[in-house]
Design a protein around this motif. Structure first.
Motif, PDB file in Angstrom:
ATOM      1  N   UNK A 265     -26.771 -37.964 -28.425  1.00 16.74           N
ATOM      2  CA  UNK A 265     -26.302 -39.333 -28.627  1.00 16.74           C
ATOM      3  C   UNK A 265     -25.179 -39.419 -29.653  1.00 16.74           C
ATOM      4  N   UNK A 266     -24.964 -38.346 -30.422  1.00 15.04           N
ATOM      5  CA  UNK A 266     -23.880 -38.367 -31.406  1.00 15.04           C
ATOM      6  C   UNK A 266     -22.694 -37.511 -30.954  1.00 15.04           C
ATOM      7  N   UNK A 267     -22.538 -37.362 -29.646  1.00 16.64           N
ATOM      8  CA  UNK A 267     -21.350 -36.708 -29.104  1.00 16.64           C
ATOM      9  C   UNK A 267     -20.223 -37.719 -28.936  1.00 16.64           C
ATOM     10  N   UNK A 268     -18.992 -37.260 -29.074  1.00 21.23           N
ATOM     11  CA  UNK A 268     -17.807 -38.121 -28.906  1.00 21.23           C
ATOM     12  C   UNK A 268     -16.877 -37.494 -27.871  1.00 21.23           C
ATOM     13  N   UNK A 269     -17.124 -37.747 -26.599  1.00 24.15           N
ATOM     14  CA  UNK A 269     -16.284 -37.139 -25.555  1.00 24.15           C
ATOM     15  C   UNK A 269     -14.942 -37.852 -25.390  1.00 24.15           C
ATOM     16  N   UNK A 270     -13.905 -37.071 -25.088  1.00 27.11           N
ATOM     17  CA  UNK A 270     -12.578 -37.593 -24.752  1.00 27.11           C
ATOM     18  C   UNK A 270     -12.138 -36.884 -23.479  1.00 27.11           C
ATOM     19  N   UNK A 271     -12.083 -37.620 -22.389  1.00 33.78           N
ATOM     20  CA  UNK A 271     -11.740 -37.031 -21.103  1.00 33.78           C
ATOM     21  C   UNK A 271     -10.367 -37.534 -20.654  1.00 33.78           C
ATOM     22  N   UNK A 272      -9.515 -36.621 -20.161  1.00 33.09           N
ATOM     23  CA  UNK A 272      -8.168 -37.001 -19.728  1.00 33.09           C
ATOM     24  C   UNK A 272      -7.813 -36.287 -18.434  1.00 33.09           C
ATOM     25  N   UNK A 273      -7.200 -37.042 -17.527  1.00 40.98           N
ATOM     26  CA  UNK A 273      -6.685 -36.468 -16.300  1.00 40.98           C
ATOM     27  C   UNK A 273      -5.264 -35.964 -16.569  1.00 40.98           C
TER      28      UNK A 273
ATOM     29  N   UNK B 187     -20.935 -32.087 -19.625  1.00 39.47           N
ATOM     30  CA  UNK B 187     -20.271 -31.753 -20.882  1.00 39.47           C
ATOM     31  C   UNK B 187     -20.536 -32.797 -21.960  1.00 39.47           C
ATOM     32  N   UNK B 188     -20.635 -34.066 -21.551  1.00 36.80           N
ATOM     33  CA  UNK B 188     -20.920 -35.125 -22.516  1.00 36.80           C
ATOM     34  C   UNK B 188     -22.286 -34.966 -23.157  1.00 36.80           C
ATOM     35  N   UNK B 189     -23.189 -34.249 -22.486  1.00 39.07           N
ATOM     36  CA  UNK B 189     -24.538 -34.038 -23.016  1.00 39.07           C
ATOM     37  C   UNK B 189     -24.691 -32.674 -23.696  1.00 39.07           C
TER      38      UNK B 189
ATOM     39  N   UNK C  27      -8.578 -29.901  -9.842  1.00 40.24           N
ATOM     40  CA  UNK C  27      -8.952 -30.582  -8.607  1.00 40.24           C
ATOM     41  C   UNK C  27      -7.957 -30.319  -7.485  1.00 40.24           C
ATOM     42  N   UNK C  28      -6.671 -30.270  -7.847  1.00 41.81           N
ATOM     43  CA  UNK C  28      -5.607 -30.014  -6.868  1.00 41.81           C
ATOM     44  C   UNK C  28      -4.613 -29.044  -7.511  1.00 41.81           C
ATOM     45  N   UNK C  29      -3.581 -28.699  -6.753  1.00 42.95           N
ATOM     46  CA  UNK C  29      -2.568 -27.785  -7.265  1.00 42.95           C
ATOM     47  C   UNK C  29      -1.931 -28.327  -8.541  1.00 42.95           C
ATOM     48  N   UNK C  30      -1.744 -29.656  -8.596  1.00 43.70           N
ATOM     49  CA  UNK C  30      -1.095 -30.257  -9.763  1.00 43.70           C
ATOM     50  C   UNK C  30      -1.947 -31.362 -10.387  1.00 43.70           C
ATOM     51  N   UNK C  31      -3.269 -31.240 -10.288  1.00 46.52           N
ATOM     52  CA  UNK C  31      -4.165 -32.239 -10.887  1.00 46.52           C
ATOM     53  C   UNK C  31      -5.339 -31.550 -11.568  1.00 46.52           C
ATOM     54  N   UNK C  32      -5.528 -31.891 -12.844  1.00 45.13           N
ATOM     55  CA  UNK C  32      -6.586 -31.299 -13.672  1.00 45.13           C
ATOM     56  C   UNK C  32      -7.330 -32.416 -14.418  1.00 45.13           C
ATOM     57  N   UNK C  33      -8.492 -32.053 -14.937  1.00 38.01           N
ATOM     58  CA  UNK C  33      -9.218 -32.931 -15.871  1.00 38.01           C
ATOM     59  C   UNK C  33      -9.598 -32.095 -17.074  1.00 38.01           C
ATOM     60  N   UNK C  34      -9.180 -32.547 -18.255  1.00 33.65           N
ATOM     61  CA  UNK C  34      -9.538 -31.862 -19.500  1.00 33.65           C
ATOM     62  C   UNK C  34     -10.708 -32.600 -20.129  1.00 33.65           C
TER      63      UNK C  34
ATOM     64  N   UNK D 296       6.387 -31.304 -17.979  1.00 32.31           N
ATOM     65  CA  UNK D 296       5.626 -30.813 -16.835  1.00 32.31           C
ATOM     66  C   UNK D 296       4.298 -31.494 -16.596  1.00 32.31           C
ATOM     67  N   UNK D 297       3.775 -32.275 -17.559  1.00 36.64           N
ATOM     68  CA  UNK D 297       2.458 -32.889 -17.362  1.00 36.64           C
ATOM     69  C   UNK D 297       2.474 -34.356 -17.789  1.00 36.64           C
ATOM     70  N   UNK D 298       1.590 -35.120 -17.164  1.00 35.92           N
ATOM     71  CA  UNK D 298       1.368 -36.521 -17.520  1.00 35.92           C
ATOM     72  C   UNK D 298      -0.126 -36.730 -17.710  1.00 35.92           C
ATOM     73  N   UNK D 299      -0.503 -37.431 -18.775  1.00 34.04           N
ATOM     74  CA  UNK D 299      -1.910 -37.705 -19.058  1.00 34.04           C
ATOM     75  C   UNK D 299      -2.271 -39.118 -18.645  1.00 34.04           C
ATOM     76  N   UNK D 300      -3.488 -39.288 -18.148  1.00 33.49           N
ATOM     77  CA  UNK D 300      -4.044 -40.603 -17.840  1.00 33.49           C
ATOM     78  C   UNK D 300      -5.546 -40.539 -18.105  1.00 33.49           C
ATOM     79  N   UNK D 301      -6.192 -41.693 -18.278  1.00 27.14           N
ATOM     80  CA  UNK D 301      -7.638 -41.664 -18.592  1.00 27.14           C
ATOM     81  C   UNK D 301      -8.467 -41.122 -17.431  1.00 27.14           C
ATOM     82  N   UNK D 302      -9.560 -40.466 -17.778  1.00 28.54           N
ATOM     83  CA  UNK D 302     -10.570 -40.071 -16.803  1.00 28.54           C
ATOM     84  C   UNK D 302     -11.898 -40.616 -17.311  1.00 28.54           C
ATOM     85  N   UNK D 303     -12.475 -41.531 -16.548  1.00 23.69           N
ATOM     86  CA  UNK D 303     -13.701 -42.196 -16.991  1.00 23.69           C
ATOM     87  C   UNK D 303     -14.924 -41.410 -16.554  1.00 23.69           C
ATOM     88  N   UNK D 304     -15.635 -40.860 -17.536  1.00 21.73           N
ATOM     89  CA  UNK D 304     -16.897 -40.203 -17.229  1.00 21.73           C
ATOM     90  C   UNK D 304     -18.040 -41.198 -17.329  1.00 21.73           C
TER      91      UNK D 304
END
Length: 547
Positions: A98-106, A177-179, A197-204, A439-447
């Motif tokens: 419960x004290x984890x602080x996740x930050x997810x980005x596409x 990962x959030x847990x 996920x794709x050739x040019x799509x990732x989630x960090x 070469x990269x663009x970041x956007x939110x990824x909602x977990x």
């Protein structure tokens, strides 16, 4: 921009005002209260205000917050008060995430994993708190900074799954990962996993223990990640200047400053402010369990852009921030639902009142108790005035850690629930940098948020499409439809407020059209039943034999 432009009409809010106050302290060596920006919201008026303070002989240098000094971090050091609270909480519940602080980005684009790895390593090197461990010595925790080492970056290729399953798999990994459980005695307290996920799509997927991280830290992390990736992609060195201090320096500063007269001043205010306060008693779908499981869920919501603009205009008209307007409205909703005139909600405050802390990753956020009195059948504007006064006073006394407040008020401690505060109302005006680098663009990824430390937490943030947010709630207490109805009622109330801000709070509408229709049908059914009973009673009266 003119020196006559209004700070708040330009988009200013309490967080930015805190930064302005820190800059003024640094430049002119005078402690300007946050309230000053509300009383003098233009550069011209604020300059006159500062001039009067400079001429005031009662303004002595010792009233200033002391400077943050650096020390050698070669041995055991004390924790900040907030860190110490989290350390004890984690020791009592080692299996809790419960004290984890996740930050997810596409991440979109042609990603160079080696450069990303290098950028992550540099962030951990720069911020000692990410490679600090915590151990117990004589019953008390101490912190030790560990040497910087290359960080692991596990890579999972989701392209092995059918295309229509990859997004769901990414969500499953994000939840997993959030847990992730951190061991506070082992470094680092940051974990990153890269999904493709794709050739040019990732989630960090980045996860950090809260003892080393907060929402402001997330913004710093993303901004530095992009900056470093950009530089390394162009074969340039890091453009980031070395930090003026580290989190351990702040912890020492906090403990040396918050004692004696300063601590007494803060404690006295909060004792008076919260004397006799009681926790919110919102009706729940199920009884509160004796032992909290901290299992939660999150439900997003969005208000129409037109309503958001009307609320912003109303706030400027009344000389308050949007947060104050929304908090006043939500308090009114709780009053109408519970009949409690005295309501206490919590809110998170960044608590970075020193300019040196603005670029630090670390756990600075403090929990403030926001008590609102709705007695006397006031109008909305009167409630707003009360909330404005209360919020400004709370911000002026924000430096007292909540754990110190609990001790000062002799509140009963319970590892299952936070004393006094059942729900939080938080305006997220800390910008998270989802931008682009070479070469990269970041956007939110909602977990999926699956923990809940409070009964409910309402997060709001401004977007170009209007006010949006999410409700994090305890699934042990509430059903999803209850939370949906709560936010629908809130939206109805907000529409009623902007339509007639002079109205008495008892006259403001908050029930949804569905609730009104249901009540009308119920009333019609009751009337029909009553008429039927009357007809039966008349027939029986007629048929009664006479003597």
């Amino acid at each position: 921009m003119s020196i006559q432009d209004n700070f708040f009409k330009l988009g200013g809010h309490s967080l930015l005002a805190t930064q302005v106050v820190a800059r003024i302290r640094q430049v002119v060596q005078i402690e300007v209260p946050l309230r000053a920006l509300f009383e003098a919201p233009t550069i011209s008026a604020l300059a006159q205000y500062i001039g009067k303070l400079q001429q005031n002989t009662n303004c002595q240098p010792e009233e200033l917050k002391p400077a943050l000094r650096t020390i050698a971090h070669t041995g055991p050091m004390q924790l900040s008060f907030a860190q110490q609270r989290l350390w004890f909480a984690q020791v009592l519940a080692p299996e809790s995430s419960s004290y984890n602080s996740p930050v997810f980005a596409r991440m979109h684009g042609k990603l160079d994993r080696a450069i990303l790895q290098r950028a992550l390593d540099e962030i951990v090197r720069r911020h000692e708190v990410l490679r600090t461990i915590y151990r117990e010595v004589d019953g008390q925790p101490i912190q030790l900074v560990m040497p910087a080492e290359p960080q692991a970056l596990p890579y999972i290729d989701l392209r092995t799954f059918p295309q229509d399953q990859r997004e769901q798999k990414a969500l499953e990994f994000a939840t997993q990962e959030g847990q992730h459980l951190f061991n506070l005695e082992q470094s680092p307290l940051i974990r990153t996993v890269l999904l493709q996920l794709e050739e040019d799509e990732y989630v960090l997927l980045t996860n950090v223990h809260h003892i080393a991280f907060d929402a402001w830290s997330a913004g710093i992390f993303l901004r530095e990640l992009l900056t470093l990736y950009e530089a390394y992609s162009n074969e340039k060195p890091s453009p980031l200047a070395e930090l003026p201090a580290q989190y351990a320096d702040f912890a020492l500063w906090q403990r040396s400053w918050l004692q004696g007269k300063e601590q007494e001043r803060l404690v006295k205010y909060w004792q008076e402010q919260l004397r006799g306060a009681k926790a919110l008693e919102l009706v729940t779908d199920r009884p509160r369990p004796a032992i909290a499981d901290f299992v939660g869920a999150a439900q997003p919501f969005a208000f129409p852009d037109e309503l958001s603009q009307q609320l912003q205009a109303l706030s400027q008209q009344e000389g308050v921030t949007l947060f104050m307007t929304l908090l006043a409205a939500f308090n009114i909703l709780l009053y109408r639902m519970t009949n409690q005139e005295d309501i206490v909600l919590g809110t998170d405050i960044a608590n970075r009142t020193l300019s040196e802390t603005e670029l630090m990753i670390g756990f600075f956020v403090n929990l403030l108790a926001m008590r609102t009195n709705l007695g006397g059948k006031p109008g909305f504007q009167e409630v707003l005035k009360r909330v404005r006064q209360m919020v400004l006073d709370a911000y002026a006394h924000q430096d007292l850690p909540f754990e110190k407040l609990v001790d000062a008020l002799h509140l009963e401690r319970n590892q299952n629930y936070t004393p006094l505060i059942r729900g939080l109302f938080v305006m997220q005006n800390i910008p998270l940098v989802y931008d682009q680098a070479t070469g990269i663009t970041l956007s939110p990824f909602q977990g999926n948020l699956v923990t809940a430390k409070f009964d409910f937490v309402i997060f709001l943030f401004e977007t170009e499409q209007g006010l949006q947010g999410s409700v994090n709630y305890s699934t042990a207490l509430f059903n999803p439809e209850t939370i949906t109805n709560l936010m629908q009622r809130f939206e109805v109330l907000l529409h009623s407020i902007v339509a007639n801000p002079q109205a008495q709070i008892e006259a403001l509408e908050y029930q949804t059209e569905q609730e009104k229709a249901s009540k009308l049908n119920q009333k019609q059914s009751q009337n029909k039943s009553l008429r039927s009973k009357l007809k039966i009673a008349r027939r029986e009266e007629i048929s009664v034999p006479t003597n």
